[in-house]
Design a protein around this motif. Sequence first.
Motif, PDB file in Angstrom:
ATOM      1  N   LYS A  65      10.169  47.971  19.673  1.00  0.00           N
ATOM      2  CA  LYS A  65       9.822  47.235  18.470  1.00  0.00           C
ATOM      3  C   LYS A  65       8.717  46.215  18.758  1.00  0.00           C
ATOM      4  N   PRO A  66       7.705  46.124  17.904  1.00  0.00           N
ATOM      5  CA  PRO A  66       6.723  45.057  18.057  1.00  0.00           C
ATOM      6  C   PRO A  66       7.318  43.722  17.633  1.00  0.00           C
ATOM      7  N   ILE A  67       6.691  42.654  18.072  1.00  0.00           N
ATOM      8  CA  ILE A  67       7.106  41.298  17.692  1.00  0.00           C
ATOM      9  C   ILE A  67       5.966  40.700  16.885  1.00  0.00           C
TER      10      ILE A  67
ATOM     11  N   PHE B 179       0.024  34.422  24.197  1.00  0.00           N
ATOM     12  CA  PHE B 179       0.511  35.793  24.051  1.00  0.00           C
ATOM     13  C   PHE B 179      -0.359  36.649  23.137  1.00  0.00           C
ATOM     14  N   ALA B 180      -1.573  36.201  22.863  1.00  0.00           N
ATOM     15  CA  ALA B 180      -2.459  36.943  21.959  1.00  0.00           C
ATOM     16  C   ALA B 180      -2.748  38.351  22.469  1.00  0.00           C
TER      17      ALA B 180
ATOM     18  N   TRP C   4      12.179  35.321  26.560  1.00  0.00           N
ATOM     19  CA  TRP C   4      12.630  35.708  25.215  1.00  0.00           C
ATOM     20  C   TRP C   4      11.750  36.808  24.633  1.00  0.00           C
ATOM     21  N   ILE C   5      10.446  36.664  24.739  1.00  0.00           N
ATOM     22  CA  ILE C   5       9.527  37.671  24.216  1.00  0.00           C
ATOM     23  C   ILE C   5       9.680  38.988  24.980  1.00  0.00           C
TER      24      ILE C   5
ATOM     25  N   MET D  98      12.826  40.787  23.778  1.00  0.00           N
ATOM     26  CA  MET D  98      12.656  41.404  22.462  1.00  0.00           C
ATOM     27  C   MET D  98      11.770  42.635  22.548  1.00  0.00           C
ATOM     28  N   ALA D  99      10.743  42.563  23.373  1.00  0.00           N
ATOM     29  CA  ALA D  99       9.805  43.677  23.490  1.00  0.00           C
ATOM     30  C   ALA D  99      10.446  44.920  24.106  1.00  0.00           C
ATOM     31  N   SER D 100      11.558  44.754  24.807  1.00  0.00           N
ATOM     32  CA  SER D 100      12.202  45.888  25.486  1.00  0.00           C
ATOM     33  C   SER D 100      13.213  46.609  24.612  1.00  0.00           C
ATOM     34  N   ILE D 101      13.472  46.108  23.397  1.00  0.00           N
ATOM     35  CA  ILE D 101      14.456  46.732  22.514  1.00  0.00           C
ATOM     36  C   ILE D 101      13.816  47.938  21.828  1.00  0.00           C
ATOM     37  N   PRO D 102      14.385  49.137  21.975  1.00  0.00           N
ATOM     38  CA  PRO D 102      13.768  50.323  21.366  1.00  0.00           C
ATOM     39  C   PRO D 102      13.937  50.355  19.852  1.00  0.00           C
TER      40      PRO D 102
END
Length: 298
Positions: A3-5, A24-25, A277-278, A281-285
């Motif tokens: 999933k993107p953040i 994080f840009a 934290w980022i 979240m970035a690792s959640i499929p």
Amino acid sequence: MNKPIVFLRSDPEDAFSGYVWEHFAHHPAVKLVEFEEIARHLQPTPWPQVVTASYPDDLIDTFRDAHVINRVFNIDPDIVQSGLLAHGPHELWLHVITQPLLNSAASLAHDMGTRGVSRSLPPLNTQWLSMSDAGRNGIKVPHFVFGFGGADPDVSGVQNSMQKSIWSYFDWKVERHLPRAEKGWHKFFVESPAGEPVICHYLGAHTWQTFPRGQALDLDEEQMASIIARARICFASSIGEVLLYLEEGGQLRFHAFSPHLSAAVQSEAFPQTVERWIEEMASIPVSTARHHWSPEIA
């Protein structure tokens, strides 16, 4: 695919989103969206719809199934006054028209809406009633009295009373944000805090504390976890910070919640915590079940 953040902001002075924009840009999972990118696809329409949206597919896809961190707490006055709201420049309409776009997200940090309407931006008296479940769940909150209209409330039952703005979350030593309108109308008095202040910050499952007076305090972890868990629900916020006071006997009293994370950004632990934290979240499929959503507003 993960999933993107998506970080959505409207205020370049917001310290939290400013940090993300700076650091994080170029992160492959992070997408940065200014509210102006949404506003350019809005058009005024006759009452009662007021404003409508015609979002392009790429913008719809940006939000669909993403983790959205909504930082739209105040919309740029130039957008509000731009002619989009021909029937009256009330920015709540812009929150309403944006809500379906955000509803397509897999998760949303912070509720949409103006101050007092958004569950993430309620006044202090509402915060205390919600957090304590009107005094039924054991979470301690300050005592207060409210004088409707021009009435002077009876403060005799409030120890060391101080007049506050219902919107001033973290001013407890001296109230610096009491506008003239609140000073003489709908007067709000609260008990001055007893004990030592502590600010508990949380980003997802990550929690840490800072101590405004410098000295680290020994806190009851169970009490603190219970208060943060309640705040997540009450304020529709998977990230935020709460001001507590540690009183005699180890009791923690909740004083305020803020979604702004201004104190968190200044804390020593923030850089490594926000990075973890980022990355988590970035690792959640992405789920195989997708949202079916149309940009048309009923």
